[in-house]
Design a protein around this motif. Structure first.
Motif, PDB file in Angstrom:
ATOM      1  N   ALA A   1      24.214  96.579  34.044  1.00  0.00           N
ATOM      2  CA  ALA A   1      23.948  95.872  35.290  1.00  0.00           C
ATOM      3  C   ALA A   1      23.323  94.512  35.015  1.00  0.00           C
ATOM      4  N   GLU A   2      22.396  94.519  34.065  1.00  0.00           N
ATOM      5  CA  GLU A   2      21.757  93.249  33.713  1.00  0.00           C
ATOM      6  C   GLU A   2      22.770  92.239  33.217  1.00  0.00           C
ATOM      7  N   GLU A   3      23.769  92.737  32.466  1.00  0.00           N
ATOM      8  CA  GLU A   3      24.791  91.824  31.963  1.00  0.00           C
ATOM      9  C   GLU A   3      25.641  91.265  33.091  1.00  0.00           C
ATOM     10  N   LEU A   4      25.888  92.109  34.077  1.00  0.00           N
ATOM     11  CA  LEU A   4      26.783  91.690  35.150  1.00  0.00           C
ATOM     12  C   LEU A   4      26.120  90.684  36.092  1.00  0.00           C
ATOM     13  N   ILE A   5      24.863  90.961  36.368  1.00  0.00           N
ATOM     14  CA  ILE A   5      24.183  90.148  37.388  1.00  0.00           C
ATOM     15  C   ILE A   5      23.846  88.795  36.812  1.00  0.00           C
ATOM     16  N   SER A   6      24.179  87.752  37.560  1.00  0.00           N
ATOM     17  CA  SER A   6      23.908  86.424  37.005  1.00  0.00           C
ATOM     18  C   SER A   6      22.875  85.672  37.839  1.00  0.00           C
ATOM     19  N   VAL A   7      21.642  86.169  37.814  1.00  0.00           N
ATOM     20  CA  VAL A   7      20.543  85.378  38.371  1.00  0.00           C
ATOM     21  C   VAL A   7      19.673  84.915  37.210  1.00  0.00           C
ATOM     22  N   ASN A   8      18.792  83.944  37.492  1.00  0.00           N
ATOM     23  CA  ASN A   8      18.128  83.298  36.359  1.00  0.00           C
ATOM     24  C   ASN A   8      17.004  84.119  35.747  1.00  0.00           C
ATOM     25  N   SER A   9      16.455  85.090  36.481  1.00  0.00           N
ATOM     26  CA  SER A   9      15.353  85.837  35.883  1.00  0.00           C
ATOM     27  C   SER A   9      15.428  87.300  36.298  1.00  0.00           C
ATOM     28  N   ILE A  10      15.395  88.181  35.307  1.00  0.00           N
ATOM     29  CA  ILE A  10      15.439  89.622  35.576  1.00  0.00           C
ATOM     30  C   ILE A  10      14.276  90.264  34.844  1.00  0.00           C
ATOM     31  N   ASP A  11      13.471  91.036  35.569  1.00  0.00           N
ATOM     32  CA  ASP A  11      12.392  91.790  34.933  1.00  0.00           C
ATOM     33  C   ASP A  11      12.589  93.256  35.258  1.00  0.00           C
ATOM     34  N   SER A  12      12.266  94.114  34.301  1.00  0.00           N
ATOM     35  CA  SER A  12      12.292  95.537  34.652  1.00  0.00           C
ATOM     36  C   SER A  12      10.859  96.020  34.758  1.00  0.00           C
ATOM     37  N   THR A  13      10.641  96.967  35.656  1.00  0.00           N
ATOM     38  CA  THR A  13       9.268  97.407  35.865  1.00  0.00           C
ATOM     39  C   THR A  13       9.239  98.885  36.217  1.00  0.00           C
ATOM     40  N   HIS A  14       8.106  99.510  35.959  1.00  0.00           N
ATOM     41  CA  HIS A  14       7.931 100.923  36.275  1.00  0.00           C
ATOM     42  C   HIS A  14       6.996 101.128  37.451  1.00  0.00           C
ATOM     43  N   SER A  15       6.300 100.084  37.865  1.00  0.00           N
ATOM     44  CA  SER A  15       5.246 100.300  38.853  1.00  0.00           C
ATOM     45  C   SER A  15       5.732  99.940  40.247  1.00  0.00           C
TER      46      SER A  15
END
Lengths: 517, 368
Positions: free
Chosen positions: A110-124
């Motif tokens: 999904a991260e590869e597909l999505i083309s926005v400038n900033s992606i963070d993953s989070t658990h909280s």
């Protein structure tokens, strides 16, 4: 009484438990089942009609993949969301529906597909909620216990325009807007250095306003910086809508008429101060930056002083100092001269003045207070009214009231001249908040002059000077470089010297002794 | 420079400014009258000699105290002169400082009464001055030093005022140079000594200088010498204008001197001068008052001087209202001036010699 007490206590404890509940809900970890996540968020965002839940379905080798996008419809940039997130995901889903590709669809796909400038993953959960509320989009996928924060901040804002408050004739025209990201961008455009640091905190337990502390790492005084950051952390408030809130929390003498930090809308001024080692505070939602520490002499400095040729710049600056003296004490000097020290005026002037004053029924002090009060009311009225009407009120006030006051023998023509020059003098300063200080000082000065004459003016001035000597801005003496005396006074005090003599930074802002170039 | 000047400390330049403004504040106004009464047209020579003499004392003072960089006034007098004597001197110094404060306040009140507010009762003027002084000193030494620093720049236009009456003056009043005789010139040193009164505050303030590595000695001597030049020029020009006989009948020659000329816009230059002179005298009063309070603070080892500035204000108010008329003020001033001989001349010499007799060994031992 006891009952009441009990009642209040009960209320309080109820509040606390309620708070705890909401905290618990935000402390939850992300479930693998997206429907659980969705229902949790729906509880948290209950009755929030602007939150949109968008389901997407994809297929991989052996299973259906559920994807959930959550965002606030009014804060995100809808175009970016459609084009760069939903479209690629859907397209992937459509093309692969029948083929059933071999590879497994994971979050990184999904991260590869999505083309926005900033992606963070989070658990909280807490971070996710904050991200949604600040205009980001959150992505959940089933069988995956983390969420992705996709930067899609959009929303409406003003574009960069010419500063309406701090006009200058020669110099850049851009000014800050409400969006903090645009503002930081404006600074980066001017200072292309890796030493320009931006520390972000959020203040306000309801508004979660972003407050940025901006400084040049190689120049700034670390001790002062730490003090500011720790003071910012101590602020307890529910909402911040203007940098003025921060100013009032940070200043050490809130009851002083003199502002202990500068406010400005101009990025060029902010950059100039950054390079002197000062610290800037930007608040999201406010176009006004705070500059600290500030000295008294900075209140008289306009960026134009440095852009113009040295003689013109100094001419304007000396004019401002004269304006300061006029704005604070011209009416009181007039009152003192007319009521106590007539002998100090030349004979011809005295005769003229007494002829015009003969018809006026009031003593000079009443006359002065009356006219000063009128002009303050006029100023306040014209500042609050919409542009064109405001100007009309100003003209009506100045011409009609002034003229009528003389005709009705309520004030003498000399008094009108004094008041008019004083009003002009108080607006000559580049900082609007300084003119507040001057206007507030003026009234006690008039009263002192009416009671003790010139002696009263001197005593009042002594109080002002002592007060200024006592003041500090972030621990730096306010009257520096005059008191404590410093060689900087030759460089940038009453006059500014040539630009090539600014090789060493003013000592009233940093402690680094390195030269600038 | 971030918080380099902690509260209660001053810089070396500020000590220079303090010396300058404490001396000039009250000394200059009546200077040429008192000196010309004794040494006639050669008064300026007396002033010049006195200035050089006081620079020597200044060297002695700063030399002696600079051997005790960590000690305050009470501590080094105790160290050099034994403990009971040290306490006695400290207490009498603070009494002296408060008396001087009271006299200078009264003196300023008289000045305001004479030139600016003849109808306002003196106790009100006095009160206004006193609350200004308390406000000035409650913030401690740092605020006071900054206040003096802001106002010291006023001395530059004042110094230029010396020249305004020169077209009216005639050099013949100064002749014959040395004609009044060497004994009279030397006698004239004595009254001019009081016009320099106040430099002894360096005894109290020196320990609070934060950057002692700078040439404090040079600064203090330069301060005295520049005042000497200012005073000599003042006395010369005033005698040249009035003549040695006439000047004896003018109470404040420095103010009356300015009546000689009229400017086109500001008539009565002398009132203009008096108005701005109030600033300088206020600084003088504040410096003297805080010196007394700091000595008390040393004795009682309290952290702040604020407490003393509040409780001694009413006493000083009453003291300054005590003299009934101007001549009593002058008498009172002369009385207190005698103490000045002790603190400005005798005490520094005693300290200096005691340092050589017993202190030197002790101090060296303590430092090692």
């Amino acid at each position: 009484m006891k009952f009441l007490k009990k009642f209040f206590n009960h209320n309080k404890s109820a509040n606390i438990s309620h708070n705890n509940n909401s905290k618990v809900s935000t402390d939850l970890t992300i479930s693998k089942d997206i429907n659980v996540n969705k229902s949790r968020l729906q509880i948290i965002f209950k009755d929030c009609s602007d939150i949109i839940y968008r389901n997407l379905t994809l297929y991989d080798e052996d299973s259906r993949i559920e994807i959930l996008l959550i965002f606030s419809g009014n804060l995100v940039d809808a175009k970016e969301l459609n084009e760069n997130i939903i479209k690629p995901l859907n397209y992937y889903g459509l093309t692969n529906k029948d083929i059933h590709p071999i590879e497994k669809f994971t979050l990184s796909t999904a991260e590869e597909l999505i083309s926005v400038n900033s992606i963070d993953s989070t658990h909280s959960f807490e971070e996710l909620i904050e991200a949604i509320l600040s205009g980001n989009t959150v992505l959940f996928m089933n069988n995956c216990n983390q969420g992705l924060v996709l930067s899609t901040v959009g929303g409406d804002g003003r574009s960069v325009e010419e500063s309406p408050v701090e006009n200058i004739i020669r110099g850049p025209r851009d000014s800050f807007v409400e969006s903090i990201n645009t503002n930081i961008g404006l600074l980066r455009q001017k200072i292309k250095s890796t030493f320009l640091k931006i520390k972000k905190t959020t203040i306000g337990n309801e508004t979660h306003t972003i407050v940025s502390v901006i400084y040049m790492e190689n120049i700034v005084n670390k001790q002062a910086l730490e003090k500011i950051i720790s003071k910012l952390d101590e602020i307890k408030i529910d909402g911040i809508f203007e940098s003025g809130y921060i100013e009032q929390y940070l200043e050490s003498s809130p009851y002083s008429p003199f502002p202990q930090m500068q406010i400005t809308e101009r990025p060029d001024k902010v950059c100039g101060n950054l390079l002197e080692g000062r610290i800037i505070i930007l608040v999201d939602g406010s176009p006004l930056a705070l500059i600290l520490p500030t000295t008294f002499f900075q209140l008289f400095q306009s960026p134009e002083d440095y852009y113009e040729r040295i003689l013109y710049g100094n001419f304007a600056r000396i004019l401002r100092f004269v304006g300061f003296i006029i704005a604070t004490s011209f009416p009181s000097i007039y009152v003192a001269l007319i009521s106590f020290h007539q002998e100090m005026l030349p004979m011809d002037l005295i005769i003229d003045l007494s002829r015009t004053r003969a018809q006026v029924p009031f003593p000079p002090v009443i006359e002065a207070l009356l006219m000063e009060f009128t002009i303050e009311v006029l100023r306040e009225a014209s500042a609050r009214l919409p542009g064109t009407i405001g100007q009309t009120v100003g003209i009506v006030g100045a011409i009609v009231i002034g003229e009528a006051a003389i005709q009705a023998n309520i004030a003498s023509p000399a008094m009108i001249i004094v008041v008019a020059i004083t009003a002009l003098g108080s607006y000559i300063l580049p900082h609007y908040s300084t003119s507040y200080a001057l206007r507030m000082i003026r009234f006690p000065m008039i009263l002192m002059a009416a009671t003790f004459g010139a002696f009263g003016i001197i005593i009042a001035w002594s109080w002002i000077i002592i007060h200024l000597c006592n003041l500090d801005s972030l621990g730096y003496p306010y009257l520096s470089p005059l008191a404590p005396l410093d060689s900087d006074i030759k460089k940038d005090g009453f006059i500014r010297s040539s630009l090539w003599r600014f090789k060493y930074r003013p000592k009233s802002a940093n402690k680094s002794k390195e030269s600038r170039w | 420079m971030y918080q380099k000047y902690k509260n209660g400390e001053i810089s070396a330049i500020q000590s220079f400014v303090i010396i300058l403004s404490v001396i000039v504040g009250s000394g200059i106004l009546g200077l040429s009258r008192v000196v010309a009464e004794v040494s006639q047209q050669d008064a300026w020579i007396s002033v010049l000699l006195n200035g050089i003499f006081i620079s020597l004392i200044m060297i002695i003072i700063v030399y002696t105290i600079s051997k005790f960089p960590q000690y305050n006034f009470l501590q080094y007098t105790c160290c050099l002169l034994s403990k009971p004597l040290g306490y006695l001197i400290s207490i009498s110094y603070s009494i002296y400082a408060f008396l001087v404060t009271a006299i200078v306040i009264r003196f300023l009140t008289e000045m305001v009464y004479t030139w600016l507010l003849p109808h306002t009762p003196m106790y009100i003027t006095n009160f206004m001055i006193l609350i200004t002084v308390v406000y000035m000193t409650r913030g401690g030494l740092t605020t006071l030093a900054r206040f003096a620093e802001v106002l010291v720049f006023l001395l530059i236009p004042f110094a230029l005022l010396i020249f305004i009456a020169l077209p009216e003056a005639s050099i013949i009043n100064l002749r014959p140079i040395g004609g009044s005789g060497i004994s009279n010139i030397l006698k004239g040193v004595f009254p001019s000594f009081f016009s320099f009164a106040g430099y002894e505050v360096i005894l109290i303030y020196y320990p609070y200088i934060s950057d002692k590595q700078r040439p404090v000695m040079k600064y203090s001597v330069v301060a005295i010498l520049s005042i000497t030049v200012l005073y000599t020029a003042t006395v010369m020009s005033q005698i040249a204008l009035y003549g040695p006989q006439e000047i004896a009948y003018v109470l404040y020659p420095s103010i009356n001197y300015l009546t000689a000329v009229d400017f086109p816009v500001v008539e009565r230059t002398e009132i203009f001068f008096t108005i701005f002179w109030i600033f300088t005298v206020l600084a003088t009063i504040g410096i003297q008052y805080l010196a007394g309070c700091i000595v008390l603070q040393n004795i009682f080892t309290i952290k702040q001087t604020r407490f003393f500035t509040y409780i001694f204000a009413p006493i000083i108010y009453l003291l300054s209202l005590y003299p009934q008329n101007t001549s009593e003020v002058v008498d009172f001033g002369n009385l207190v001036g005698n103490f000045n001989i002790f603190f400005g001349f005798v005490l520094p010499l005693i300290l200096f010699f005691m340092y050589f007799i017993r202190g030197r060994k002790n101090v060296n031992e303590k430092h090692s």
